[in-house]
Design an enzyme around this catalytic site. Sequence first.
Site, PDB file in Angstrom:
ATOM      1  CB  SER A 134      34.510  36.268  -0.192  1.00  0.00           C
ATOM      2  OG  SER A 134      33.374  36.446  -0.084  1.00  0.00           O
TER       3      SER A 134
ATOM      4  CE1 TYR B  61      36.430  37.437   4.707  1.00  0.00           C
ATOM      5  CE2 TYR B  61      34.378  37.522   3.248  1.00  0.00           C
ATOM      6  CZ  TYR B  61      35.516  36.985   3.746  1.00  0.00           C
ATOM      7  OH  TYR B  61      35.964  35.550   3.397  1.00  0.00           O
TER       8      TYR B  61
END
Length: 258
Positions: free
Chosen positions: A142, A155
Amino acid sequence: MSIFSLKNKTAIITGGGSGIGKAISEVFAQNGAFVCIIDFNEENAKQTLDTIVAKGGKGIWKKCDVSNQKQVQSVIKEIASSHSIDILINNAGVAHVGNIENTTEEDLDRIYNVNVKGVYNCMHAIIPHIKSRGGVIINMASIASSVGISDRFAYSMSKGAVLTMTYSVAKDYVAENIRCNSISPARVHTPFVDGFIAKNYPGKEEEMFEKLSKTQPIGRMGSPEEIANLALYLCSDEASFITGTDFPIDGGFIKLNG
Ligand code: ADP
């Protein structure tokens, strides 16, 4: 059909039932791969495969929670008994919103178990099957792996680990003909994003969609197919010189947001 072919390749795609994983499964099948969709959501996995088969593609689906090592080992063993695995796409993942103060230990464990241990479990189970013949691994990282994103403590922790696991595996298996890379998307328009907006911003859906679109300098979110096309290229023989690299696909998020 694209110019990149995965003919005669068997690809395992985790989280293939929805969003980016679904698009990867569809694009890979359209370009000749036999796809093995692994997801803990049986209905979504089955639906993805039905769509693929209706368009002439081939594959199977298996119910499996990637955070459970026993389940992963047994599913991979079963697939490997009838197919020679060439490609692993570690895409299954879960999101969490919160800074460190509003991230509980349970949140941290849950995100770690799927996003980090899930990637470990799948690579650990599959590498013995591909290392004699060579293969390709793509881990879904990501933009949060490389830059600070607000309210994504757990995350970001997990996606940072995805990046470093990618480098480690790429290095250890470069001589075994395994290429291992990661893809780092910015915001991609998936059912997850729609669900997230609906849940957290009721009545302000359109406004939030616009706002999230504009965080990418290009002015919109990515599409799952755009991510799938990058994965297709990276898994094709045309990308044979590429390993140990992260590929941001982010509408300019990382480099142009200054
Ligand atoms: P994205 O926006 O990243 O594509 P989605 O939520 O649409 O996210 O898709 C993620 C997929 O991963 C879903 O199909 C979901 O069922 C799957 N998934 C999530 N956690 C697990 C898990 N522990 N094991 C297997 N599949 C999982």
